[in-house]
Design a protein around this motif. Sequence first.
Motif: not given
Length: 198
Positions: A128-142
């Motif tokens: 997922i990108y936000a305003d052109g920048q890659r977001g940070t993955i949330l490991i272990g999210a349901a």
Amino acid sequence: MNQKTLWLRTAAPVAVLALSLTACGGSGGGDSTAKSSTSKLQDDKAESSRELATGESATSPFKEDDGKVTYSVLAQKIDVGTEADTKKMVDDPAKAKGFVPAVAHVKYTHKGGSVVSSYPSVGENVEIYADGQRGTILIGAADDAPGCESDTDIENWKKGQSHVLCETYMVPKGAKELAVHWAAEDDGEPYIWKFQNS
């Protein structure tokens, strides 16, 4: 019912924020500016050729453990949470200050090829990108938010069957444009769907 909190039904209590920031800069060669400009132009051209409209799907072969499968891939939506949701989801809320969770819902339809006996991998190459920048993955999210399926529950996936798999990232609060990127290979050119964040 509030859509922003609906998907956060059973978030993992200690999801880990993967702080993998994109590296910037280079080795500083004499013609690096010219090369990076050309490279950026090529990247922009490639990106626009793989950008899909809302509701438009991409068809691509993908290598599963059971063999090659052709999938139709459609990013349906991105649900965005609140800062309160962030505090409930991450192990260290201080690291995620100013960020909110974003969940991409991607529908995969088996169009042909091998039957996937279990644990499909096709949903792993989502960013997922936000305003052109890659977001940070949330490991272990349901992954059991409403409308999402767990890849561990999928067995004997055959031609004609569809499943919606989700991926959670942290993005800056107030980002205007969100985008789902999916690629058939880890370093492959992604298909891109853009969504406005209201």
